[in-house]
Design a protein around this motif. Structure first.
Motif, PDB file in Angstrom:
ATOM      1  N   ARG A  56    -103.139 150.099  21.736  1.00 42.65           N
ATOM      2  CA  ARG A  56    -103.648 150.906  20.633  1.00 42.65           C
ATOM      3  C   ARG A  56    -104.767 150.213  19.856  1.00 42.65           C
ATOM      4  O   ARG A  56    -105.365 150.796  18.975  1.00 42.65           O
ATOM      5  N   LYS A  57    -105.038 148.926  20.111  1.00 40.09           N
ATOM      6  CA  LYS A  57    -105.976 148.161  19.299  1.00 40.09           C
ATOM      7  C   LYS A  57    -107.375 148.770  19.335  1.00 40.09           C
ATOM      8  O   LYS A  57    -107.908 149.076  20.396  1.00 40.09           O
ATOM      9  N   SER A  58    -107.979 148.917  18.136  1.00 36.83           N
ATOM     10  CA  SER A  58    -109.328 149.467  18.048  1.00 36.83           C
ATOM     11  C   SER A  58    -110.352 148.380  18.333  1.00 36.83           C
ATOM     12  O   SER A  58    -110.159 147.217  17.973  1.00 36.83           O
ATOM     13  N   ARG A  59    -111.454 148.757  18.940  1.00 38.43           N
ATOM     14  CA  ARG A  59    -112.500 147.794  19.256  1.00 38.43           C
ATOM     15  C   ARG A  59    -113.863 148.361  18.857  1.00 38.43           C
ATOM     16  O   ARG A  59    -114.111 149.551  18.976  1.00 38.43           O
ATOM     17  N   TYR A  60    -114.736 147.446  18.388  1.00 40.44           N
ATOM     18  CA  TYR A  60    -116.102 147.850  18.096  1.00 40.44           C
ATOM     19  C   TYR A  60    -116.834 148.147  19.395  1.00 40.44           C
ATOM     20  O   TYR A  60    -116.548 147.547  20.440  1.00 40.44           O
ATOM     21  N   VAL A  61    -117.788 149.053  19.314  1.00 34.99           N
ATOM     22  CA  VAL A  61    -118.626 149.311  20.477  1.00 34.99           C
ATOM     23  C   VAL A  61    -119.469 148.075  20.740  1.00 34.99           C
ATOM     24  O   VAL A  61    -119.703 147.251  19.859  1.00 34.99           O
ATOM     25  N   GLN A  62    -119.963 147.936  21.955  1.00 35.80           N
ATOM     26  CA  GLN A  62    -120.722 146.753  22.332  1.00 35.80           C
ATOM     27  C   GLN A  62    -121.959 146.597  21.440  1.00 35.80           C
ATOM     28  O   GLN A  62    -122.690 147.551  21.191  1.00 35.80           O
ATOM     29  N   GLY A  63    -122.177 145.366  20.953  1.00 33.88           N
ATOM     30  CA  GLY A  63    -123.333 145.088  20.101  1.00 33.88           C
ATOM     31  C   GLY A  63    -123.104 145.391  18.638  1.00 33.88           C
ATOM     32  O   GLY A  63    -124.016 145.265  17.826  1.00 33.88           O
ATOM     33  N   ASP A  64    -121.892 145.783  18.272  1.00 31.33           N
ATOM     34  CA  ASP A  64    -121.599 146.123  16.880  1.00 31.33           C
ATOM     35  C   ASP A  64    -120.350 145.365  16.444  1.00 31.33           C
ATOM     36  O   ASP A  64    -119.570 144.893  17.267  1.00 31.33           O
ATOM     37  N   GLU A  89    -115.982 153.120  10.910  1.00 27.62           N
ATOM     38  CA  GLU A  89    -115.358 154.401  11.248  1.00 27.62           C
ATOM     39  C   GLU A  89    -115.077 154.488  12.746  1.00 27.62           C
ATOM     40  O   GLU A  89    -115.766 153.869  13.563  1.00 27.62           O
ATOM     41  N   ARG A  90    -114.060 155.295  13.092  1.00 30.50           N
ATOM     42  CA  ARG A  90    -113.730 155.524  14.499  1.00 30.50           C
ATOM     43  C   ARG A  90    -114.729 156.494  15.135  1.00 30.50           C
ATOM     44  O   ARG A  90    -115.186 157.439  14.500  1.00 30.50           O
ATOM     45  N   ILE A  91    -115.047 156.231  16.372  1.00 27.78           N
ATOM     46  CA  ILE A  91    -115.921 157.129  17.128  1.00 27.78           C
ATOM     47  C   ILE A  91    -115.090 158.289  17.677  1.00 27.78           C
ATOM     48  O   ILE A  91    -113.971 158.087  18.172  1.00 27.78           O
ATOM     49  N   LYS A  92    -115.621 159.484  17.578  1.00 24.43           N
ATOM     50  CA  LYS A  92    -114.906 160.664  18.075  1.00 24.43           C
ATOM     51  C   LYS A  92    -115.389 161.034  19.474  1.00 24.43           C
ATOM     52  O   LYS A  92    -116.562 160.842  19.810  1.00 24.43           O
ATOM     53  N   ASP A  93    -114.471 161.573  20.271  1.00 23.94           N
ATOM     54  CA  ASP A  93    -114.836 161.982  21.631  1.00 23.94           C
ATOM     55  C   ASP A  93    -115.420 163.388  21.620  1.00 23.94           C
ATOM     56  O   ASP A  93    -115.645 163.982  20.551  1.00 23.94           O
ATOM     57  N   ASP A  94    -115.657 163.937  22.808  1.00 27.51           N
ATOM     58  CA  ASP A  94    -116.282 165.258  22.917  1.00 27.51           C
ATOM     59  C   ASP A  94    -115.431 166.362  22.309  1.00 27.51           C
ATOM     60  O   ASP A  94    -115.941 167.425  21.947  1.00 27.51           O
ATOM     61  N   ILE A 118    -114.530 151.753  17.372  1.00 29.96           N
ATOM     62  CA  ILE A 118    -115.066 151.896  16.021  1.00 29.96           C
ATOM     63  C   ILE A 118    -116.469 151.303  15.974  1.00 29.96           C
ATOM     64  O   ILE A 118    -116.851 150.495  16.826  1.00 29.96           O
ATOM     65  N   ARG A 119    -117.226 151.710  14.968  1.00 26.90           N
ATOM     66  CA  ARG A 119    -118.566 151.169  14.787  1.00 26.90           C
ATOM     67  C   ARG A 119    -118.927 151.205  13.310  1.00 26.90           C
ATOM     68  O   ARG A 119    -118.240 151.823  12.494  1.00 26.90           O
ATOM     69  N   THR A 120    -120.022 150.521  12.960  1.00 24.40           N
ATOM     70  CA  THR A 120    -120.473 150.488  11.569  1.00 24.40           C
ATOM     71  C   THR A 120    -121.566 151.526  11.357  1.00 24.40           C
ATOM     72  O   THR A 120    -122.383 151.777  12.248  1.00 24.40           O
ATOM     73  N   TYR A 121    -121.570 152.095  10.155  1.00 25.43           N
ATOM     74  CA  TYR A 121    -122.591 153.063   9.760  1.00 25.43           C
ATOM     75  C   TYR A 121    -123.221 152.581   8.454  1.00 25.43           C
ATOM     76  O   TYR A 121    -122.525 152.358   7.464  1.00 25.43           O
TER      77      TYR A 121
END
Length: 357
Positions: free
Chosen positions: A27-35, A166-171, A179-182
């Motif tokens: 279940r662990k959340s991860r940042y997208v690559q480069g973030d 914030e979490r990234i949402k799928d289609d 997750i990623r930063t905004y």
């Protein structure tokens, strides 16, 4: 039975622990690559404090034009500290005199100082927290009284990026484990931040040499003076002047003009009492700039720049009401010379009730 039950319970616990751990990893959340690298929570740093440790002397303090400065013990009118080696370890990085070549920390050798961080819209700012007696007098002009005898002095800041995580949402519009930063425009909109430790912004202060509080020259106080030979050029070898010879003494008071301080002889005839200061017997005159200073608290330079004012047009008070006096001791007009421009001040000695140069 008890032993067998114990074994079963132990085995069961191990299985449950293994299953739980496996679920957590899944279940662990991860940042997208480069973030996500070096992202910090704002709440973790509000009011955070650290310890700055000093080492040996680097360079003399910058408070006077004189070759030597002597400040009497306990003086409240002038305080001077040398630039010293320092190390400051924080949660965002380590800072030291060896890596911050253009930054000076003024304090006692081999001592510890409290440092606190705070946010502006553009910077993460580092402040020294100390009592007034531990702060150089040319720094107190931009310090803030925070109560309980403590003052806050800005040192340097790190460029700040304000973000939310914030979490990234799928289609399908559902949240994923990524997750990623905004980036956000205002600090109030952000929950996290990033800083660049490689580009610190150092506090931009005004140069203040031979500065004293204006109240030091209270026109109501009486002083005693002595004029003594402490040095003489070769050309005066035949003058009869000897080192230590006293040339004059008496009582005087200070009188202020809009651009100078006069030392007015009080050993005067009765008919001269009450005359304008300029008409009295002046022992010496020190050219002065009456100054006000203000810490910038808004904009890109908030809490990292000082402004100086010496005219009403610039925003200063009337000259008699300004808080500080910048003395031009190298341009003193003395009792035995029409002008002594560009004289060399070898020694300045200052106390709450003592002044010698």
């Amino acid at each position: 039975m008890q032993r067998r039950l114990g074994k079963r319970m132990l085995s069961l616990l191990l299985v449950m622990l293994a299953v739980t751990t496996a679920c957590e990893k899944k279940r662990k959340s991860r940042y997208v690559q480069g973030d996500g690298e070096y992202v910090y929570a704002l709440n973790d740093f509000k009011g955070a404090t650290y310890t700055l440790k000093t080492g040996k002397k680097r360079t003399p303090g910058v408070t006077t034009r004189a070759d030597e400065l002597v400040v009497n013990a306990g003086s409240s009118v002038m305080r001077s500290f040398n630039s010293v080696e320092f190390e400051l370890d924080t949660d965002v990085g380590d800072f030291s005199s060896s890596t911050m070549n253009n930054f000076d920390f003024y304090g006692k050798e081999d001592s510890e100082y409290k440092v606190q961080v705070d946010f502006t819209e553009e910077k993460l700012v580092f402040f020294q927290i100390a009592p007034k007696e531990e702060i150089p007098s040319n720094v107190i002009t931009y310090s803030e009284d925070i109560g309980n005898g403590q003052f806050r002095v800005p040192l340097f800041g790190l460029p700040l990026s304000k973000v939310t995580v914030e979490r990234i949402k799928d289609d399908r519009g559902k949240s994923t484990n990524q997750i990623r930063t905004y980036e956000k425009k205002f600090l109030s909109e952000a929950t996290h931040f990033l800083v660049n430790v490689n580009t610190p912004a150092y506090f931009d202060s005004e140069l203040k040499l031979d500065m004293l509080p204006s109240k030091f020259f209270d026109e109501k106080n009486e002083w005693f003076y002595e004029v003594t030979v402490v040095d003489k050029p070769v050309a005066l070898d035949s003058s009869g002047l000897e080192l230590g010879m006293q040339l004059g003494n008496g009582k005087f008071r200070f009188a202020k003009t809009n651009n100078s301080v006069l030392a007015v002889d009080l050993n005067i005839a009765d008919e001269a009492v009450g005359q304008d200061a300029e008409k009295l017997n002046v022992i010496f005159e020190i050219p002065v700039q009456w100054m006000d200073y203000r810490l910038v608290k808004t904009g890109d330079d908030a809490y990292l720049k000082e402004e100086a004012f010496n005219s009403i047009e610039e925003g200063a008070k009337f000259w008699k009401d300004r808080e500080f006096a910048l003395l031009q001791l190298d341009r003193v007009l003395s009792i035995d010379a029409a002008s002594t421009n560009n004289i060399k001040i070898k020694r300045l000695e200052v106390g709450d009730d003592y002044f010698s140069f």
